[in-house]
Motif scaffolding. Structure first.
Motif, PDB file in Angstrom:
ATOM      1  N   LYS A  59      -0.625 -11.643 -44.994  1.00  0.00           N
ATOM      2  CA  LYS A  59       0.040 -12.043 -43.651  1.00  0.00           C
ATOM      3  C   LYS A  59       0.446 -10.562 -43.212  1.00  0.00           C
ATOM      4  N   LYS A  60       0.621 -10.652 -41.707  1.00  0.00           N
ATOM      5  CA  LYS A  60       1.256  -9.547 -41.134  1.00  0.00           C
ATOM      6  C   LYS A  60       2.629  -9.296 -41.227  1.00  0.00           C
ATOM      7  N   ASN A  61       3.302  -8.247 -40.993  1.00  0.00           N
ATOM      8  CA  ASN A  61       4.593  -7.803 -41.337  1.00  0.00           C
ATOM      9  C   ASN A  61       5.266  -8.010 -39.850  1.00  0.00           C
ATOM     10  N   LEU A  62       6.087  -8.959 -39.655  1.00  0.00           N
ATOM     11  CA  LEU A  62       6.537  -9.009 -38.189  1.00  0.00           C
ATOM     12  C   LEU A  62       8.099  -8.605 -38.458  1.00  0.00           C
ATOM     13  N   VAL A  63       8.407  -7.485 -37.754  1.00  0.00           N
ATOM     14  CA  VAL A  63       9.800  -7.009 -37.906  1.00  0.00           C
ATOM     15  C   VAL A  63      10.735  -7.145 -36.741  1.00  0.00           C
ATOM     16  N   ILE A  64      11.801  -7.564 -36.579  1.00  0.00           N
ATOM     17  CA  ILE A  64      12.474  -7.955 -35.646  1.00  0.00           C
ATOM     18  C   ILE A  64      13.778  -7.423 -35.679  1.00  0.00           C
ATOM     19  N   LEU A  65      14.142  -6.492 -34.594  1.00  0.00           N
ATOM     20  CA  LEU A  65      15.295  -5.865 -34.840  1.00  0.00           C
ATOM     21  C   LEU A  65      16.427  -6.414 -33.765  1.00  0.00           C
ATOM     22  N   GLY A  66      17.649  -6.884 -34.467  1.00  0.00           N
ATOM     23  CA  GLY A  66      18.887  -7.209 -33.565  1.00  0.00           C
ATOM     24  C   GLY A  66      18.688  -8.866 -34.176  1.00  0.00           C
ATOM     25  N   THR A  67      20.200  -9.177 -34.010  1.00  0.00           N
ATOM     26  CA  THR A  67      20.569 -10.719 -34.155  1.00  0.00           C
ATOM     27  C   THR A  67      21.352 -11.316 -32.996  1.00  0.00           C
ATOM     28  N   GLY A  68      21.033 -10.781 -31.510  1.00  0.00           N
ATOM     29  CA  GLY A  68      21.660 -11.166 -30.526  1.00  0.00           C
ATOM     30  C   GLY A  68      20.583 -12.154 -29.752  1.00  0.00           C
ATOM     31  N   TRP A  69      21.024 -12.347 -28.554  1.00  0.00           N
ATOM     32  CA  TRP A  69      20.266 -13.619 -27.781  1.00  0.00           C
ATOM     33  C   TRP A  69      18.806 -13.583 -27.695  1.00  0.00           C
TER      34      TRP A  69
ATOM     35  N   PHE B  39      25.022 -13.996 -35.310  1.00  0.00           N
ATOM     36  CA  PHE B  39      24.649 -14.187 -33.726  1.00  0.00           C
ATOM     37  C   PHE B  39      25.958 -14.406 -33.068  1.00  0.00           C
ATOM     38  N   LEU B  40      26.331 -13.823 -32.167  1.00  0.00           N
ATOM     39  CA  LEU B  40      27.366 -13.728 -31.012  1.00  0.00           C
ATOM     40  C   LEU B  40      27.017 -14.607 -29.781  1.00  0.00           C
ATOM     41  N   PHE B  41      27.904 -15.597 -29.815  1.00  0.00           N
ATOM     42  CA  PHE B  41      27.811 -16.444 -28.342  1.00  0.00           C
ATOM     43  C   PHE B  41      28.847 -15.565 -27.358  1.00  0.00           C
ATOM     44  N   THR B  42      28.256 -14.531 -26.947  1.00  0.00           N
ATOM     45  CA  THR B  42      28.991 -13.651 -25.800  1.00  0.00           C
ATOM     46  C   THR B  42      29.744 -14.218 -24.735  1.00  0.00           C
TER      47      THR B  42
ATOM     48  N   CYS C 288      26.660 -23.698 -27.162  1.00  0.00           N
ATOM     49  CA  CYS C 288      26.876 -23.017 -28.347  1.00  0.00           C
ATOM     50  C   CYS C 288      25.894 -22.969 -29.200  1.00  0.00           C
ATOM     51  N   PHE C 289      25.740 -21.961 -30.349  1.00  0.00           N
ATOM     52  CA  PHE C 289      24.586 -21.921 -30.974  1.00  0.00           C
ATOM     53  C   PHE C 289      24.251 -23.484 -31.980  1.00  0.00           C
ATOM     54  N   SER C 290      25.398 -23.763 -32.719  1.00  0.00           N
ATOM     55  CA  SER C 290      25.553 -24.939 -33.719  1.00  0.00           C
ATOM     56  C   SER C 290      26.431 -25.985 -33.353  1.00  0.00           C
ATOM     57  N   THR C 291      26.245 -27.081 -33.957  1.00  0.00           N
ATOM     58  CA  THR C 291      27.282 -28.086 -33.669  1.00  0.00           C
ATOM     59  C   THR C 291      28.577 -27.706 -34.269  1.00  0.00           C
ATOM     60  N   ARG C 292      28.502 -27.024 -35.416  1.00  0.00           N
ATOM     61  CA  ARG C 292      29.700 -26.269 -36.176  1.00  0.00           C
ATOM     62  C   ARG C 292      30.641 -25.411 -35.271  1.00  0.00           C
ATOM     63  N   ASN C 293      29.751 -24.728 -34.316  1.00  0.00           N
ATOM     64  CA  ASN C 293      30.433 -23.863 -33.125  1.00  0.00           C
ATOM     65  C   ASN C 293      30.920 -24.727 -32.167  1.00  0.00           C
ATOM     66  N   ARG C 294      30.261 -25.801 -31.973  1.00  0.00           N
ATOM     67  CA  ARG C 294      30.852 -26.363 -30.672  1.00  0.00           C
ATOM     68  C   ARG C 294      32.107 -27.424 -31.370  1.00  0.00           C
ATOM     69  N   VAL C 295      32.102 -27.918 -32.509  1.00  0.00           N
ATOM     70  CA  VAL C 295      33.286 -28.428 -32.946  1.00  0.00           C
ATOM     71  C   VAL C 295      34.502 -27.354 -33.098  1.00  0.00           C
ATOM     72  N   LEU C 296      34.220 -26.197 -33.609  1.00  0.00           N
ATOM     73  CA  LEU C 296      35.225 -25.027 -33.567  1.00  0.00           C
ATOM     74  C   LEU C 296      35.901 -24.732 -32.215  1.00  0.00           C
ATOM     75  N   VAL C 297      35.023 -24.463 -31.496  1.00  0.00           N
ATOM     76  CA  VAL C 297      35.527 -24.161 -30.040  1.00  0.00           C
ATOM     77  C   VAL C 297      36.185 -25.307 -29.167  1.00  0.00           C
ATOM     78  N   ALA C 298      35.808 -26.369 -29.636  1.00  0.00           N
ATOM     79  CA  ALA C 298      36.419 -27.479 -28.850  1.00  0.00           C
ATOM     80  C   ALA C 298      38.065 -27.736 -29.656  1.00  0.00           C
ATOM     81  N   LEU C 299      38.011 -27.656 -30.738  1.00  0.00           N
ATOM     82  CA  LEU C 299      39.216 -27.563 -31.553  1.00  0.00           C
ATOM     83  C   LEU C 299      39.991 -26.560 -31.099  1.00  0.00           C
ATOM     84  N   ASP C 300      39.669 -25.301 -30.860  1.00  0.00           N
ATOM     85  CA  ASP C 300      40.425 -24.230 -30.437  1.00  0.00           C
ATOM     86  C   ASP C 300      41.009 -24.463 -29.167  1.00  0.00           C
ATOM     87  N   TRP C 301      40.070 -24.999 -28.140  1.00  0.00           N
ATOM     88  CA  TRP C 301      40.902 -25.336 -26.943  1.00  0.00           C
ATOM     89  C   TRP C 301      41.974 -26.183 -27.140  1.00  0.00           C
TER      90      TRP C 301
END
Ligand code: FAD
Ligand code: NAD
Length: 476
Positions: free
Chosen positions: A11-21, A46-49, A450-463
């Protein structure tokens, strides 16, 4: 997925730089079974900017908007490799990248090389300072988690220092003056969040400094939020007036010291005037600049000579003048604004492209194999010819990939006092709206993105937490 990542030599090497959007949108949709996927990024999450401005005041806790890359990779069908490292050089001739572990803990080996067959550059951008003296030394940026944490600490440091015994009134005014440079969405959203923090929490807890607190937004152009419609610019400006956020437009910052900024104001008659603005906290949000890695790659490719704002790419996001290198997001120039929306659509497009490339290769191999059996099994030829024709039809369909097309869903920004502005695509037209209802829309839109359900729950709880108990004003 397998627990161990063992590169498959077929297989070919697919190299991906960065963990952003851009890179994460690619990873999400990529069929990792087709390639040896290797992700390199100094940030192992990953950061939800869009919700980063809310972290500067503790309205949202920073970990609620982070998603570990290890978690993202675990959900993939075939395992992929992740190296926490910065790519410091791309050797496009030898098709290798140089990577370096720049974290605090380093092993004996902390610099090495990774070979690639296909490379995706999704390294984002740096903060622009335009070489203005004193900016890097004295201001806070707002791009990464550590920036938001630094701002949160500094706001409370200014408040507590202003409340120090026998502090003189002039110094209290300076310390309580929060200056934001750059009237793009980052600066506007931060100014709104800061004012909320003061009105809802700081004022009640530290009433003695209440009269001195002031937020000023400095912008070089004649108005803030240039990407929004005139109606929403006016709405934002009038809301800021009500919130006592001063907007200084046509004001270009020229120099920054540890206690004041020097700016040039253009008066209505065209005359220019220099002014000194004392500050306690300075947040610098004047947009993007090229990362050194991107500059370095551009300097190796003659076709990139005239590109100023990033890697010029074609309609398939191939870096112009380079072989087997693609670019996505803020480091790529494809004719769109540097936004998360654009980056994630580009990443998803590349995933389709790579999935199709793998399918194409598999189908071509099948045609080749069928053609060779044709000679050794002449008795079966009718069936084999039929199979070849059907595989070739599939191949044509798979090969027919349309160029990248960006579909703009609209722009949203929070402006403080539970108000937001939105320019959104609506029933083939554009809908411009501002106010409390838009704020509810803003909240639900960002929550759903938000990226994941976990993120959604945490953000809603923070609010909920911030609403019920107030923001935490402890200084870390
Ligand atoms: P990024 O998301 O910045 O990711 C770049 C990645 O590359 C990071 O993981 C970084 O660690 C990594 N990296 C850096 N250097 C190297 C290297 N040398 N080697 C390997 N990896 C490297 N856009 C919107 O559309 N809507 C919004 O509401 C919105 N709000 C925003 C709020 C704030 C405060 C900010 C700062 C931006 C906001 N944006 C928004 C813009 C959006 O965040 C960017 O356009 C988007 O992050 C670009 O994605 P990207 O993948 O190109 O880069
Ligand atoms: P920006 O480039 O949008 O705005 C920067 C502003 O700073 C400009 O208006 C510029 O005129 C001003 N400026 C530059 N130099 C100056 C100086 N010396 N003195 C005074 N003002 C100066 O930057 P941003 O707000 O960080 O946004 C970056 C990208 O991220 C944009 O594409 C934006 O759309 C996107 N973003 C979107 C959202 C959202 O949709 N809610 C939020 C944040 C960022």
């Amino acid at each position: 997925p397998d627990d161990q990542f063992t590169p498959d030599p077929s297989k070919k090497n697919l190299v991906i730089l960065g963990t952003g959007w851009g890179s994460v949108a690619l990873l999400k949709k990529l069929d990792t079974e087709n390639y040896n996927v290797i992700v390199v990024s100094p940030r192992n999450y990953f950061l939800f900017t869009p919700l980063l401005p809310s972290c500067t005041t503790g309205n949202i806790e920073h970990r609620s908007i982070m998603e570990p890359v290890r978690q993202i990779l675990r959900s993939k069908k075939a395992s992929a490799m992740y190296y926490e490292a910065e790519c410091t050089h791309i050797d496009s001739e030898r098709k290798v990248i140089k990577i370096s572990d720049n974290s605090d803990v380093k092993g004996d080996v902390h610099v090495t090389e990774v070979p690639y067959d296909l490379l995706v550059v999704g390294v984002g951008a740096e903060n622009a300072t335009f070489g203005i003296p004193g900016v890097r030394e004295n201001s806070c940026f707002l791009k990464e988690i550590k920036d938001a944490q630094a701002i949160r600490t500094k706001i409370m440091d200014c408040v507590e220092t202003a409340g120090f015994k026998d502090q003189n009134p002039e110094e209290i005014s300076r310390l309580m003056h929060m200056v934001v440079v750059g009237g793009g969405p980052t600066g506007v959203e931060f100014a709104g969040e800061l004012r909320d923090f003061f009105d809802e929490d700081i004022k009640k807890l530290v009433p003695q400094i209440a009269d001195s607190f002031k937020v000023t937004l400095v912008e070089a152009l004649p108005n803030v939020l240039p990407m929004f419609s005139k109606q929403l610019i006016d709405y934002t400006e009038s809301t800021f007036k009500e919130e006592h956020i001063e907007i200084m437009t046509k004001t270009m910052v020229k120099n920054v010291t540890d206690k004041f900024i020097e700016a040039e104001i253009t008066r209505p008659d065209g005359k220019k005037e220099l002014t000194k603005i004392p500050y306690g906290l300075l947040v610098w949000a004047t947009g993007n600049a090229l990362r050194p890695l991107v500059k370095d790659l551009m300097s190796q490719i003659p076709a990139q000579k005239d590109s100023r704002r990033g890697l010029a790419v074609n309609e398939y996001l191939v870096v112009q003048g380079a072989r087997d290198i693609w670019a996505v997001g803020d480091c790529a120039v494809a004719g769109y604004a540097p936004t998360a929306q654009v980056a994630s659509q580009e990443g998803a497009f590349l995933a389709r492209l790579f999935n199709n490339m793998a399918k194409t290769e598999a189908l071509e191999a099948k045609v080749h194999e069928l053609s060779s059996t044709l000679n050794v099994q002449p008795g079966n030829s009718a069936q084999i010819v039929k199979d070849i024709e059907s595989t070739e039809r599939q191949l044509r369909r798979v090969k027919d990939i349309k160029p990248f097309h960006y579909s703009h869903q609209g722009s949203l920004a929070y402006i403080g006092s539970e108000k937001a502005v939105a320019d959104v695509a609506w029933l083939n037209g554009n809908l411009a709206s501002g106010g409390k209802l838009t704020y509810l829309f803003w909240r639900s839109a960002y929550l759903s993105m938000c990226f994941s359900t976990r993120n959604r729950v945490l953000v809603a709880l923070d609010w909920v937490k911030a609403k019920v108990y107030g923001r935490d004003v402890s200084r870390e």
